[in-house]
Design an enzyme around this catalytic site. Structure first.
Site, PDB file in Angstrom:
ATOM      1  N   GLU A   1      26.259  26.255 -76.740  1.00 23.64           N
ATOM      2  CA  GLU A   1      26.820  25.449 -75.657  1.00 23.64           C
ATOM      3  C   GLU A   1      25.806  24.402 -75.217  1.00 23.64           C
ATOM      4  O   GLU A   1      24.638  24.723 -74.993  1.00 23.64           O
ATOM      5  CB  GLU A   1      27.149  26.363 -74.474  1.00 23.64           C
ATOM      6  CG  GLU A   1      28.105  25.771 -73.492  1.00 23.64           C
ATOM      7  CD  GLU A   1      29.517  26.305 -73.684  1.00 23.64           C
ATOM      8  OE1 GLU A   1      30.399  25.887 -72.914  1.00 23.64           O
ATOM      9  OE2 GLU A   1      29.739  27.118 -74.600  1.00 23.64           O
TER      10      GLU A   1
ATOM     11  N   GLU B   1      26.871  38.665 -71.715  1.00 25.80           N
ATOM     12  CA  GLU B   1      26.265  37.354 -71.926  1.00 25.80           C
ATOM     13  C   GLU B   1      26.824  36.377 -70.905  1.00 25.80           C
ATOM     14  O   GLU B   1      28.024  36.389 -70.621  1.00 25.80           O
ATOM     15  CB  GLU B   1      26.606  36.893 -73.343  1.00 25.80           C
ATOM     16  CG  GLU B   1      26.021  35.580 -73.782  1.00 25.80           C
ATOM     17  CD  GLU B   1      26.392  35.303 -75.238  1.00 25.80           C
ATOM     18  OE1 GLU B   1      25.605  35.667 -76.125  1.00 25.80           O
ATOM     19  OE2 GLU B   1      27.479  34.749 -75.481  1.00 25.80           O
TER      20      GLU B   1
ATOM     21  N   ARG C   1      31.132  23.368 -75.857  1.00 29.82           N
ATOM     22  CA  ARG C   1      30.918  24.202 -77.038  1.00 29.82           C
ATOM     23  C   ARG C   1      30.470  23.307 -78.186  1.00 29.82           C
ATOM     24  O   ARG C   1      31.054  22.237 -78.420  1.00 29.82           O
ATOM     25  CB  ARG C   1      32.216  24.918 -77.398  1.00 29.82           C
ATOM     26  CG  ARG C   1      32.111  25.920 -78.560  1.00 29.82           C
ATOM     27  CD  ARG C   1      31.648  27.261 -78.108  1.00 29.82           C
ATOM     28  NE  ARG C   1      31.625  28.226 -79.197  1.00 29.82           N
ATOM     29  CZ  ARG C   1      32.601  29.095 -79.462  1.00 29.82           C
ATOM     30  NH1 ARG C   1      33.711  29.079 -78.744  1.00 29.82           N
ATOM     31  NH2 ARG C   1      32.463  29.969 -80.432  1.00 29.82           N
TER      32      ARG C   1
ATOM     33  N   ARG D   1      34.116  21.421 -80.256  1.00 26.06           N
ATOM     34  CA  ARG D   1      35.169  22.388 -80.530  1.00 26.06           C
ATOM     35  C   ARG D   1      36.361  21.746 -81.223  1.00 26.06           C
ATOM     36  O   ARG D   1      37.099  22.403 -81.955  1.00 26.06           O
ATOM     37  CB  ARG D   1      35.622  23.042 -79.224  1.00 26.06           C
ATOM     38  CG  ARG D   1      36.739  24.038 -79.396  1.00 26.06           C
ATOM     39  CD  ARG D   1      36.987  24.784 -78.117  1.00 26.06           C
ATOM     40  NE  ARG D   1      38.293  25.423 -78.149  1.00 26.06           N
ATOM     41  CZ  ARG D   1      38.738  26.228 -77.217  1.00 26.06           C
ATOM     42  NH1 ARG D   1      37.992  26.486 -76.173  1.00 26.06           N
ATOM     43  NH2 ARG D   1      39.922  26.771 -77.304  1.00 26.06           N
TER      44      ARG D   1
ATOM     45  N   LYS E   1      36.286  37.401 -72.149  1.00 26.45           N
ATOM     46  CA  LYS E   1      35.691  36.589 -71.096  1.00 26.45           C
ATOM     47  C   LYS E   1      36.189  37.063 -69.739  1.00 26.45           C
ATOM     48  O   LYS E   1      37.386  37.251 -69.531  1.00 26.45           O
ATOM     49  CB  LYS E   1      35.994  35.107 -71.311  1.00 26.45           C
ATOM     50  CG  LYS E   1      37.457  34.780 -71.457  1.00 26.45           C
ATOM     51  CD  LYS E   1      37.665  33.337 -71.876  1.00 26.45           C
ATOM     52  CE  LYS E   1      39.158  33.042 -72.075  1.00 26.45           C
ATOM     53  NZ  LYS E   1      39.400  31.709 -72.624  1.00 26.45           N
TER      54      LYS E   1
ATOM     55  N   LYS F   1      28.531  33.327 -69.311  1.00 24.45           N
ATOM     56  CA  LYS F   1      29.566  32.409 -69.789  1.00 24.45           C
ATOM     57  C   LYS F   1      29.249  31.024 -69.245  1.00 24.45           C
ATOM     58  O   LYS F   1      29.320  30.795 -68.047  1.00 24.45           O
ATOM     59  CB  LYS F   1      30.945  32.866 -69.334  1.00 24.45           C
ATOM     60  CG  LYS F   1      32.050  32.018 -69.928  1.00 24.45           C
ATOM     61  CD  LYS F   1      33.410  32.550 -69.551  1.00 24.45           C
ATOM     62  CE  LYS F   1      34.482  31.774 -70.291  1.00 24.45           C
ATOM     63  NZ  LYS F   1      34.331  30.327 -70.154  1.00 24.45           N
TER      64      LYS F   1
ATOM     65  N   ARG G   1      41.146  34.196 -82.200  1.00 24.41           N
ATOM     66  CA  ARG G   1      40.919  34.718 -80.860  1.00 24.41           C
ATOM     67  C   ARG G   1      41.281  36.208 -80.891  1.00 24.41           C
ATOM     68  O   ARG G   1      42.455  36.565 -80.949  1.00 24.41           O
ATOM     69  CB  ARG G   1      41.791  33.988 -79.834  1.00 24.41           C
ATOM     70  CG  ARG G   1      41.480  34.368 -78.396  1.00 24.41           C
ATOM     71  CD  ARG G   1      42.526  33.811 -77.432  1.00 24.41           C
ATOM     72  NE  ARG G   1      42.689  32.367 -77.534  1.00 24.41           N
ATOM     73  CZ  ARG G   1      41.884  31.488 -76.955  1.00 24.41           C
ATOM     74  NH1 ARG G   1      40.848  31.903 -76.246  1.00 24.41           N
ATOM     75  NH2 ARG G   1      42.104  30.191 -77.090  1.00 24.41           N
TER      76      ARG G   1
END
Length: 519
Positions: free
Chosen positions: A252, A202, A209, A224, A371, A204, A365
């Site tokens: 986003e 996907e 966010r 965020r 990423k 980035k 996380r």
């Protein structure tokens, strides 16, 4: 009292679901204490440095000047916070805080100030509070966490647990869920450490966010940092309201014109504004790229696999400024590099790799989302000092000393460099006003400032330095952007600086850097 006490133990006057914000900064606390104690400002600065925070510093200077015996109830303290929240501006908040502190004992004043800062600093986090409630009520901690997540209120969660009614909790829209975060990798082959089969690739995105909540005609966007930012992107409200049913979407916000993604600096014009004019909307149009569906019409989808959430997302009639993220299914690591190049060519920052079987883990996380970032290294840092610039910026605070955290657990700030280039004149002007209002100590050209402003800085190399307590300095640092979307608690750590310097650390885990663009 249980409801209020649990919220206070979590380090906040109000619940997560409550959109009210105190807006009582360090300058208001300082001015109130200087008024009560009559100590010189330089003595107050010295105490805050020595004790590390305003609450403990206040406890050193208030004995004999405020109440000797406790008279305040928890409801009284909540009333104080509500009065402070309702007051507008430092000139109205400061007298209220002076009166409140005089009603407190020294211990009460210490914790009144701590809670205003959002952290009791007694080693108690919300997760531990959830664990304590689970033990007290005899239910699994996961059940407590789930109830608190649905309600966004640890106090109300405690009340339901007291009466064994926690399973009556239902998703309460318009309180933001914590965002799931991604772990960085340096090489594509690293994905096989956590994802064995096929994976989603996907783009980035380099934006803000955002989490969108929709119920009937009501719409709210949360950042965020869990702040409501709907007013900054008014053109997204009607398209989101037109979607069927009740929804929570993760995605986003990007500046874009047609299919062309605009630079992040263009999007920054929207940030920090109370009102966004029609002219600004036309000059900097935005889109909302959606990459996850967390809730739909009574179904909480957090535990559903990403593949199922994506199937539901693609069935939504996203149109106009609402677009699904660019995503494809891949099975070989070798497919990552050409997709990365294509994502960069589309104006995006890099590539995300996601496990199709992954659940959505708010505030976590993990290794299910990764990423891929390349090019210059960057760090997210916090400004600790601001200095008057030179030339055209000689009337502005434009040169910034910045720091990282000692570790994820230890919030001590360690300076690693100083930068002065990269921000626009408008941004420098706005920051100058902020720093002047949030100065801890004024040395003339240099001011020590409240460490709240987060910057992303790029640099060429990390080198040893005896000048900084961290032991390191960034060579040729320049500011990439002002990270208004990131709280100072999420900046990078000394561990990451050491890693970039090429040192191996024993027992290090995954890097804890927050992502550029919000992922």
């Amino acid at each position: 009292d249980l409801l209020i006490a649990c919220r206070f133990f979590a380090g906040s006057p109000f619940s997560v679901a409550d959109e009210r914000v105190l807006q009582v900064g360090g300058a208001v606390v300082r001015d109130a204490l200087l008024h009560i104690t009559a100590i010189p400002p330089e003595d107050w600065y010295r105490l805050t440095v020595e004790w590390g925070e305003s609450g403990l510093a206040a406890a050193q200077v208030l004995p004999g000047l405020i109440a000797a015996a406790p008279t305040l109830s928890l409801a009284d303290v909540l009333g104080i916070y509500e009065q402070l929240q309702a007051a507008r501006g430092p000139t109205r908040k400061t007298p209220l805080l002076i009166d409140a502190l005089r009603r407190c004992t020294v211990v009460e004043a210490k914790y009144l100030i701590k809670i205003m800062g959002g952290d009791l600093r007694i080693g108690l986090q919300e997760g531990q509070l959830e664990d304590a409630l689970a033990r007290l009520s005899g239910v699994p901690v996961g059940e407590v966490q789930w109830t608190n997540m649905l309600l966004g209120d640890i106090g109300e969660t405690a009340l339901l647990l007291r009466y064994g009614r926690q399973r009556e909790a239902r998703m309460r829209l318009f309180h933001p869920l914590k965002f799931m975060l991604a772990s960085p990798i340096q090489e594509p082959a690293e994905i096989r450490r956590s994802i064995s089969g096929a994976f989603f690739l996907e783009d980035k995105y380099d934006g803000i966010r955002a989490q969108a909540h929709k119920q009937g005609e009501r719409v709210a966007l949360f950042s965020r940092t869990l702040d409501q930012v709907t007013h900054r992107f008014p053109e997204l409200v009607a398209p989101l309201a037109a979607l069927p049913g009740e929804l929570i979407l993760d995605g986003e916000v990007l500046a874009a014109r047609g299919d062309q993604i605009l630079p992040f600096k263009d999007l920054q014009q929207r940030l920090g504004r109370k009102d966004v004019s029609a002219a600004l909307q036309a000059d900097t149009p935005v889109i909302f790229v959606v990459y996850d569906l967390l809730y739909q019409d009574g179904d909480v989808l957090l535990d559903a696999p990403l593949s199922e959430r994506r199937r539901r997302l693609e069935a939504l009639p996203l149109a106009g400024p609402l677009r699904p993220s660019l995503q494809s299914l891949a099975s070989e690591v070798e497919e990552i590099e050409p997709m990365f190049v294509a994502a960069r060519a589309r104006g995006n920052e890099g590539l995300m790799v996601k496990d199709p079987a992954s659940a959505y883990k708010p505030g976590r996380r993990g290794r299910e989302w990764l990423k891929v970032k390349k090019a210059l290294a960057t760090l997210d840092v916090v400004v600790t000092a601001a200095e008057v610039g030179t030339g055209n910026r000689r009337r502005f605070l434009s040169d910034y000393t910045f720091a990282v955290r000692r570790s994820r657990e230890d919030g001590e700030l360690l300076n690693v460099g100083k930068a002065y280039s990269g921000l626009t004149d408008v941004e420098v002007g706005a920051l100058t006003e902020w720093f002047r209002a949030h100065t801890i100590k004024d040395f003339g050209r240099v001011r020590l400032v409240d460490p709240q402003i987060v910057l992303e800085v790029a640099f060429d190399v990390v080198q040893p330095s005896a000048r900084h307590k961290s032991g390191y300095a960034l060579r040729f640092p320049r500011i990439v952007r002002w990270r208004t979307d990131k709280p100072p608690e999420e900046i990078d750590t000394l561990e990451e600086v050491r890693r970039l310097a090429g040192e191996k650390m024993e027992g290090t885990g995954d890097r804890e850097q927050g992502a550029v663009g919000g992922v």
